[in-house]
Design a protein around this motif. Structure first.
Motif, PDB file in Angstrom:
ATOM      1  N   LEU A 225       6.619   2.165  18.542  1.00 29.50           N
ATOM      2  CA  LEU A 225       7.158   3.329  17.825  1.00 29.50           C
ATOM      3  C   LEU A 225       7.185   4.557  18.731  1.00 29.50           C
ATOM      4  N   ALA A 226       6.136   4.702  19.549  1.00 31.99           N
ATOM      5  CA  ALA A 226       6.093   5.850  20.468  1.00 31.99           C
ATOM      6  C   ALA A 226       7.228   5.755  21.485  1.00 31.99           C
TER       7      ALA A 226
ATOM      8  N   GLN B 177      10.420   6.639  19.773  1.00 31.21           N
ATOM      9  CA  GLN B 177      10.497   8.091  19.554  1.00 31.21           C
ATOM     10  C   GLN B 177      10.830   8.827  20.849  1.00 31.21           C
TER      11      GLN B 177
ATOM     12  N   TRP C  44      13.065  11.372  17.833  1.00 33.23           N
ATOM     13  CA  TRP C  44      12.323  11.267  16.570  1.00 33.23           C
ATOM     14  C   TRP C  44      12.491   9.836  16.051  1.00 33.23           C
ATOM     15  N   LEU C  45      11.946   9.555  14.865  1.00 26.38           N
ATOM     16  CA  LEU C  45      11.980   8.182  14.367  1.00 26.38           C
ATOM     17  C   LEU C  45      12.796   8.048  13.076  1.00 26.38           C
TER      18      LEU C  45
ATOM     19  N   ALA D 199       4.026   4.463  11.122  1.00 28.90           N
ATOM     20  CA  ALA D 199       4.776   5.663  11.524  1.00 28.90           C
ATOM     21  C   ALA D 199       4.416   6.866  10.660  1.00 28.90           C
TER      22      ALA D 199
ATOM     23  N   TYR E 263       3.871  10.926  15.248  1.00 27.90           N
ATOM     24  CA  TYR E 263       5.220  10.400  15.017  1.00 27.90           C
ATOM     25  C   TYR E 263       6.017  11.419  14.223  1.00 27.90           C
TER      26      TYR E 263
ATOM     27  N   ASN F 268       4.176  15.749  22.733  1.00 24.57           N
ATOM     28  CA  ASN F 268       3.126  14.727  22.613  1.00 24.57           C
ATOM     29  C   ASN F 268       2.540  14.278  23.942  1.00 24.57           C
TER      30      ASN F 268
ATOM     31  N   TYR G  85      -2.261   7.620  18.370  1.00 17.24           N
ATOM     32  CA  TYR G  85      -1.138   8.536  18.146  1.00 17.24           C
ATOM     33  C   TYR G  85      -1.439   9.601  17.102  1.00 17.24           C
TER      34      TYR G  85
END
Lengths: 157, 441
Positions: A30-31, A34, A39-40, A63, A69, A137, B171
């Motif tokens: 997911l990172a 992104q 973005w997601l 997420a 996220y 991030n 995260y």
């Protein structure tokens, strides 16, 4: 929908875990998504889930749980300022106020030109360097006095 | 940031910021000697565990649990087992593990490989806090070096012992510092803590026996084994062996990390950290990370920094995160910010924590903003006792203990806020005390 480069990065993450534990790579995947898209969107979350062979909801749960996220679009540069107590004692709140004034936006808002999004962050584990902020991030900025903030904003086109 | 000061240092000797972290420099400092000796002399696993037990090394992540004892809980014999390192450092005030990864990542790797050997695990993960991407990358680089040199991977140093080690990047979730939430997170799920028992040594990562220790704990293991348990035990004081990293933040002239023997007087650490800013008066100190109850100046100035002394004073040594507050600090405002943090970070699984942390924040918030009601102080107290002990993990307790500590020692400030709708410390004084600060390093 992900590029070959992102898929290669995700494959490297999958290889870290036992062969029957591909779900372990979901956070990293997911990172990576992104990072590629900024973005997601839900399609990205779904394609990560598909790739790992897990239900889309399992990826969406992850997420939406971890706060780095972004499930909504953000500006080109996301600035997350820590205002937690140790930072607050060394200007963390002042740094946040300075940024708000300078950018003309509040927390969770994006400048009209789409350049900056401002976020209030929780402890980044860097309290000795307060005030601290995180850019997209990834890049931690230490001792962010007004002069340093001005310089950073100038650099981030 | 480099280590800013030490008394009889051990873990931080030779640290040189970004310049001395690579394998070659670590080996020059005596790195991988402990692992090499274990392998070359074929020291039995049980003997390694005994040596760690005898050294008195206690977990540096917050709970202070004896490390060797924890290792001994792992089932003997064959079977899939795991070693996990907790570098999810997000307890406000704590920033020591970050500097360990920056300055000496190989000590963590060596400690984890030795732990793997001792408990019979063939795989390990280091869970690294989401906000420190550059150090996650550095740890991965250090792992590549260790693999290439034969310290990690298959058939380590020709011994037939395999140990594969990887880094897992978090995260952004404070609760993942809780060990069972961290395991869930490695498994690719929401970081919601599990019921205990069973403890990770029985049912851990992927439901297999797992040993989890803090970064600083693993990094101490090679030093403990190189110097021997007796020599390590001789540092510090009884029941509080060794040195510890203390992260000093807040109103001091030199915020940063300091390595000192356990049992060192607080006053000595405060002096190392350059004393209180602007020559102002010390008001209070949170001695062990934001969850630890606050201690007023007159109590902490008489304390030594070790598990027993801080516990006797009514707080916890925790992770060794020392948050210093001077006379310009409003205790209501300080607690308001901490309570917001716990409310924000509650994972939402247990009702007393999910709802309780919100109420704690909202009540402290209204007191701080001049809307406190008579009886709010008792209401806060009642809330904490209804949260504590009624949740799956310790986050509920962690949110409650600061409230209890602030009310115990600074009740008058809360009462004043409620009665007068404003603070005892004028806002301009608070502001001046906590504004932008340039550290004198």
């Amino acid at each position: 929908m992900l590029t070959t480069e992102s898929i290669q990065k995700i494959d490297r993450e999958i290889a870290k875990y036992p062969a029957d534990q591909k779900q372990s790579a979901v956070m990293a995947a997911l990172a990576i998504a992104q990072e590629e898209l900024g973005w997601l969107p839900s399609e990205a979350i779904e394609s990560v889930a598909d790739y790992l062979g897990i239900p889309p909801m399992a990826a969406y749960e992850v997420a939406s749980f971890y706060n780095m996220y972004d499930l909504k679009p953000v500006g080109r540069h996301k600035l997350t300022v820590c205002t937690n107590l140790p930072c607050m004692l060394s200007g963390g709140v002042d740094a946040a106020e300075y940024l708000k004034k300078k950018l003309g936006i509040g927390f969770n808002e994006t400048t009209p030109d789409g350049r900056f999004t401002l976020k209030e962050g929780e402890c980044m584990g860097a309290c000795g360097d307060a005030p601290v902020m995180l850019v997209n991030n990834r890049h931690m900025c230490a001792s962010m006095l007004p002069e340093q903030i001005d310089k950073l904003l100038e650099e981030l086109k | 940031m480099a280590i800013l000061g030490t008394i009889n240092p051990l873990l931080t000797v030779g640290w040189n910021g970004d310049a001395g972290w690579r394998l070659q420099e670590y080996v020059q400092r005596g790195g991988y000697k402990a692992l090499r000796r274990i392998i070359e002399e074929k020291i039995p696993a049980a003997q390694v565990i005994d040596e760690v037990k005898k050294s008195g090394l206690r977990g540096r992540g917050g709970a202070g649990f004896p490390t060797g004892l924890k290792w001994s809980f792992m089932p003997k014999g064959e079977g899939e087992k795991y070693i996990v390192c907790n570098t999810d450092e997000g307890e406000p005030g704590t920033f020591k593990d970050r500097d360990i990864l920056r300055n000496n990542p190989h000590a963590v790797i060596e400690g984890m490989v030795i732990a793997g050997y001792a408990v019979g695990a063939a795989r390990g993960y280091n869970y690294i806090h989401g906000e420190i991407w550059d150090l996650y990358k550095r740890f991965e680089e250090a792992l590549d070096e260790a693999r290439a040199a034969g310290f990690v991977g298959k058939n380590i140093l020709g011994s037939g012992f395999d140990f594969e080690l990887n880094a897992h990047h978090g995260y952004g979730a404070y609760v993942c510092g809780e060990e069972s939430a961290l395991l869930e997170s490695i498994e690719g799920k929401k970081g919601q803590p599990r019921f205990k028992p069973p403890f990770p040594a029985a049912v851990g990562l992927y439901n297999k026996p797992t040993t989890i220790n803090n970064t600083e704990t693993f990094s101490a293991v090679p030093f403990v084994l190189n110097m021997g348990a007796d020599a390590y035990l001789a540092i510090g004081k009884q029941n509080n062996a060794g040195t510890k990293l203390f992260s000093v933040s807040g109103h001091v002239n030199r915020p940063g990390n300091y390595e000192i023997p356990l049992g060192t007087p607080f006053a000595a650490l405060l002096e190392l950290a350059g004393g209180v800013r602007g020559g102002r008066k010390l008001k209070a100190v949170i001695p062990g990370g934001s969850s630890a109850p606050v201690l007023p100046a007159e109590i902490i100035m008489d304390c030594t920094l070790d598990y027993d002394a801080i516990s006797k004073a009514g707080s916890m040594l925790g992770s060794g995160a020392v948050i210093v507050m001077d006379e310009t600090t409003c205790m209501v405002r300080a607690l308001e910010r901490l309570s917001y943090f716990y409310h924000e970070e509650s994972c939402g699984q247990c009702t007393p924590c999910r709802e309780g942390t919100r109420w704690l924040y909202e009540i402290v918030h209204r007191i701080e903003h001049g809307k406190g009601r008579p009886g709010d102080v008792d209401l806060l107290r009642g809330l904490t006792t209804n949260i504590m002990g009624r949740t799956i993990c310790a986050l509920g307790d962690a949110a409650s203990m600061p409230v209890q500590g602030f009310l115990k020692h600074y009740r008058d400030e809360f009462e004043y806020h409620i009665e007068h709708g404003k603070c005892l410390v004028p806002p301009e004084v608070q502001r001046a005390g906590s504004t932008f600060f340039k550290a004198t390093v």
